[in-house]
Design a protein around this motif. Structure first.
Motif, PDB file in Angstrom:
ATOM      1  N   THR A  70       0.822  -1.219   0.000  1.00 22.15           N
ATOM      2  CA  THR A  70       0.000   0.000   0.000  1.00 22.15           C
ATOM      3  C   THR A  70       0.854   1.266   0.000  1.00 22.15           C
ATOM      4  N   THR A  71       1.993   1.216   0.679  1.00 20.78           N
ATOM      5  CA  THR A  71       2.870   2.394   0.713  1.00 20.78           C
ATOM      6  C   THR A  71       3.426   2.692  -0.671  1.00 20.78           C
ATOM      7  N   PHE A  72       3.838   1.644  -1.371  1.00 17.43           N
ATOM      8  CA  PHE A  72       4.386   1.837  -2.716  1.00 17.43           C
ATOM      9  C   PHE A  72       3.295   2.280  -3.684  1.00 17.43           C
ATOM     10  N   GLU A  73       2.101   1.698  -3.547  1.00 17.35           N
ATOM     11  CA  GLU A  73       0.987   2.051  -4.436  1.00 17.35           C
ATOM     12  C   GLU A  73       0.626   3.520  -4.289  1.00 17.35           C
ATOM     13  N   ALA A  74       0.781   4.072  -3.071  1.00 19.50           N
ATOM     14  CA  ALA A  74       0.408   5.469  -2.816  1.00 19.50           C
ATOM     15  C   ALA A  74       1.451   6.456  -3.335  1.00 19.50           C
ATOM     16  N   ASN A  88      -0.411 -13.436 -12.015  1.00 17.36           N
ATOM     17  CA  ASN A  88      -1.300 -13.977 -13.035  1.00 17.36           C
ATOM     18  C   ASN A  88      -2.767 -13.956 -12.640  1.00 17.36           C
ATOM     19  N   THR A  89      -3.053 -13.405 -11.474  1.00 17.26           N
ATOM     20  CA  THR A  89      -4.453 -13.330 -11.043  1.00 17.26           C
ATOM     21  C   THR A  89      -4.851 -11.889 -10.724  1.00 17.26           C
ATOM     22  N   GLY A  90      -4.239 -10.948 -11.450  1.00 15.63           N
ATOM     23  CA  GLY A  90      -4.676  -9.564 -11.304  1.00 15.63           C
ATOM     24  C   GLY A  90      -3.610  -8.577 -10.875  1.00 15.63           C
ATOM     25  N   LYS A  91      -2.489  -9.061 -10.354  1.00 22.52           N
ATOM     26  CA  LYS A  91      -1.396  -8.202  -9.879  1.00 22.52           C
ATOM     27  C   LYS A  91      -1.834  -7.333  -8.697  1.00 22.52           C
ATOM     28  N   ASN A  92      -0.875  -6.557  -8.171  1.00 26.62           N
ATOM     29  CA  ASN A  92      -1.118  -5.651  -7.031  1.00 26.62           C
ATOM     30  C   ASN A  92      -1.818  -6.394  -5.896  1.00 26.62           C
ATOM     31  N   LYS A  93      -1.292  -7.563  -5.564  1.00 25.40           N
ATOM     32  CA  LYS A  93      -1.911  -8.350  -4.495  1.00 25.40           C
ATOM     33  C   LYS A  93      -0.870  -9.237  -3.812  1.00 25.40           C
ATOM     34  N   THR A 137       2.485  -0.375  -9.013  1.00 26.50           N
ATOM     35  CA  THR A 137       2.075  -1.386  -8.031  1.00 26.50           C
ATOM     36  C   THR A 137       3.091  -2.519  -8.005  1.00 26.50           C
ATOM     37  N   ILE A 138       2.953  -3.368  -6.974  1.00 25.62           N
ATOM     38  CA  ILE A 138       3.808  -4.546  -6.847  1.00 25.62           C
ATOM     39  C   ILE A 138       2.943  -5.762  -6.545  1.00 25.62           C
ATOM     40  N   SER A 139       3.456  -6.915  -6.896  1.00 21.47           N
ATOM     41  CA  SER A 139       2.846  -8.190  -6.509  1.00 21.47           C
ATOM     42  C   SER A 139       3.775  -8.886  -5.530  1.00 21.47           C
ATOM     43  N   LEU A 140       3.199  -9.651  -4.582  1.00 16.55           N
ATOM     44  CA  LEU A 140       3.992 -10.242  -3.503  1.00 16.55           C
ATOM     45  C   LEU A 140       3.587 -11.692  -3.255  1.00 16.55           C
ATOM     46  N   GLY A 141       4.607 -12.549  -3.052  1.00 15.24           N
ATOM     47  CA  GLY A 141       4.388 -13.925  -2.642  1.00 15.24           C
ATOM     48  C   GLY A 141       4.974 -14.153  -1.259  1.00 15.24           C
ATOM     49  N   VAL A 142       4.204 -14.770  -0.370  1.00 14.49           N
ATOM     50  CA  VAL A 142       4.623 -14.983   1.015  1.00 14.49           C
ATOM     51  C   VAL A 142       4.647 -16.481   1.310  1.00 14.49           C
TER      52      VAL A 142
END
Length: 589
Positions: free
Chosen positions: A536-540, A580-585, A550-555
């Motif tokens: 959210t910080t990067f998106e803002a 592959n399922t919408g990004k930014n998540k 935006t960024i996508s993240l895997g945990v």
């Protein structure tokens, strides 16, 4: 308080001095008489003979003493084998008691416990002087156990020795006890009018590079920087591991922090495998330097100490100086740092195998150190004593050895800085200054191994893998300069958020616009929450040229026994699903 100092020349001269003391006290008020007897040889029969003459002439007086590496009388190294200092206490409320106890590693707990009980029963105690046999015994536990005694009580003293510093044997002795090779003498002094002042001086300074103690076992120092500890003396000073090792290394001790102060510690011997034998325990992980002595620095410190001591207005001064200092100055020069104290008050003492002084609540054992203790009965009178090292000794000009040592130290600092920069370059990404792929992979592998060996929910590590969405479009549309700005911005955001959460978190550039975050232990607020805050910080963030991104993240969370490659592949799979399922998540696997 009065002090009388004299040499033992023969029985007749000793009896004459003792008779003079006896006559002097007959018409004066005297509360206690204490003799210090110091002998620079190990002839116990002669020592016992001298002390028996004292006991016969003054049966109510107390005496204590030890063998030494040289005796100080009137502030100077005395050539007589035996010197005697008589301190006469005049205030009726002053008390003096002497206790001698056998001291070995087995008896040490009882000795320190018994002394603690003795002091508790004597609320008048203001100071405790120690005369102790050191060689072959680590003094760490001894000092730690004595440190529990009331913090207001001054403690000071020295280790018995011999004129031959390679000689292992030494003795202490006192009223009612024999000469003993493994013992300690405690001299308790106190009363309402007694005041005590203590200081210590080294003048030794760090030399060369920092050394890390990598293996130690109590008083045995095995390795420095994972190499035999002896190597430091052979490589840099060409000191052989022979029967003169102790004498040659005395002037080059180690200096390191202990109980909040700089401590000098010299080895007493070296084993065939390069292990150094110390007189106190040294902990692994401690950082130390080799040290050297500079005459100008030493005398400057002595001068400052002497002026402070003069303000205290002592009536008697006791010195405990390491035998290394006598060796450093030589017999003709060692008086330079001790004789000026005689201008303040009668000054006596001896050259030691180790020095003891309390700093704050802690009793510390020192080496290569000069301890100065002043005693006084009654209040200060305001009379100023003249203490000053001769002007030509302190002309403001550093000595040649000091200039050379400063050059070596500066060159060493430059080299260490260069090495540090090279080390950082080898593990850091040039653009972001984050860890590079090799280093973050190394850290992930090490943490995975540690967790597999000791798995639990508290220390469970996790990974966050991050990719900047549509980054190729940024480079193609706005240029690589703007792409670099975007990459550096996400790097700063990750650092700020992660390090505010846990400074042990590691962040690395995995490649291009991909990043990997290693969280070594389970976070209180959860890894997913940390990932969401970064997202959210990067998106803002709105960039002046390219707008927002935006960024996508895997945990992923570690699984005990899982291979590190599998763990990283799960993080990559989670990131791939997020892309592959919408990004930014965020996707968790």
């Amino acid at each position: 308080m009065r002090q009388i100092q004299f040499e033992y020349e023969n029985d007749a001269s000793l009896r004459q001095e003792l008779n003079r003391i006896d006559k002097w006290r007959t018409n004066r008020q005297v509360s206690a008489i204490l003799f210090h007897v110091f002998s620079d040889n190990l002839e116990t029969d002669k020592i016992t003979h001298v002390t028996s003459l004292i006991e016969f002439a003054l049966p109510d007086a107390l005496f204590a003493g030890c063998t030494t590496s040289g005796n100080v009388m009137d502030g100077r190294l005395n050539k007589s084998h035996i010197t005697i200092t008589c301190t006469i206490f005049e205030d009726p409320n002053t008390h003096v008691e002497v206790f001698q106890m056998p001291l070995t590693s087995d008896t040490e707990p009882k000795v320190t416990s018994d002394l603690g009980e003795i002091v508790r029963q004597r609320p008048w105690v203001k100071s405790i002087e120690l005369l102790v046999t050191i060689r072959g015994l680590s003094m760490t536990k001894f000092c730690e156990d004595l440190s529990v005694i009331n913090e207001d009580i001054r403690m000071f003293g020295g280790g018995a020795f011999s004129d031959d510093i390679n000689e292992v044997s030494s003795f202490v002795f006192s009223s009612g006890s024999d000469c003993c090779e493994h013992a300690v003498v405690f001299i308790l002094i106190g009363g309402e009018s007694v005041s005590v002042y203590s200081e210590w001086v080294t003048g030794w300074k760090p030399l060369g590079r920092k050394l890390k103690i990598t293996k130690a076992d109590h008083a045995l120092l095995h390795t420095l920087d994972n190499k035999p500890a002896y190597d430091i003396y052979y490589k840099y000073l060409n000191i052989a591991n022979d029967d003169q090792f102790f004498m040659h290394t005395l002037e080059f001790p180690f200096i390191y922090k202990h109980n909040g102060i700089d401590i000098l510690r010299a080895p007493t011997a070296c084993r065939e495998d390069g292990t150094l034998v110390m007189t106190a325990d040294i902990e692994e992980g401690v950082e130390a330097y080799m040290a050297y002595g500079d005459p100008w620095t030493i005398l400057e410190q002595v001068n400052s100490c002497g002026m402070r001591l003069a303000e205290f207005e002592p009536q008697a001064i006791f010195l405990f100086s390491c035998a290394a200092r006598r060796s450093f100055w030589g017999n003709e020069g060692c008086d330079r740092e001790t004789s000026p104290f005689q201008n303040i008050a009668p000054t006596s003492g001896f050259y030691t195998s180790g020095e003891f002084m309390r700093t704050g609540k802690n009793l510390n054992q020192h080496n290569v150190t000069l301890l100065i203790t002043g005693l006084r009965e009654g209040p200060a009178t305001g009379k100023r004593h003249n203490f000053r090292i001769r002007d030509h000794e302190l002309d403001g000009q550093a000595s040649l050895v000091n200039r050379l040592a400063n050059f070596v130290q500066a060159a060493t600092a430059d080299l260490e800085e260069t090495v540090m920069m090279l080390e950082q370059t080898s593990i850091r990404d040039g653009l972001t200054k984050l860890y590079n792929r090799t280093e973050i992979q190394h850290r992930i592998t090490a943490r995975n191994k540690a967790y597999t060996e000791n798995p639990d929910d508290v220390n469970r590590p996790s990974l966050i893998m991050i990719d900047i969405d549509n980054f190729k479009h940024v480079n193609d549309t706005f240029g690589h300069h703007e792409g670099d700005i975007v990459i550096k911005t996400i790097s700063h955001i990750m650092e700020d958020i992660c390090f505010d959460t846990d400074t042990d978190i590691s962040i690395g550039r995995w490649g291009g616009e991909e990043f990997m975050i290693l969280i070594p232990n389970t976070l209180r607020d959860g890894t997913e929450a940390l990932a969401e805050k970064i997202r959210t910080t990067f998106e803002a963030k709105v960039f002046d040229v390219s707008g927002s991104h935006t960024i996508s993240l895997g945990v992923t969370f570690a699984i005990a026994g899982e291979h590190v490659d599998t763990w990283c592949q799960r993080a990559d799979a989670a990131l791939y699903e997020a892309k592959n399922t919408g990004k930014n998540k965020i996707v968790i696997k």
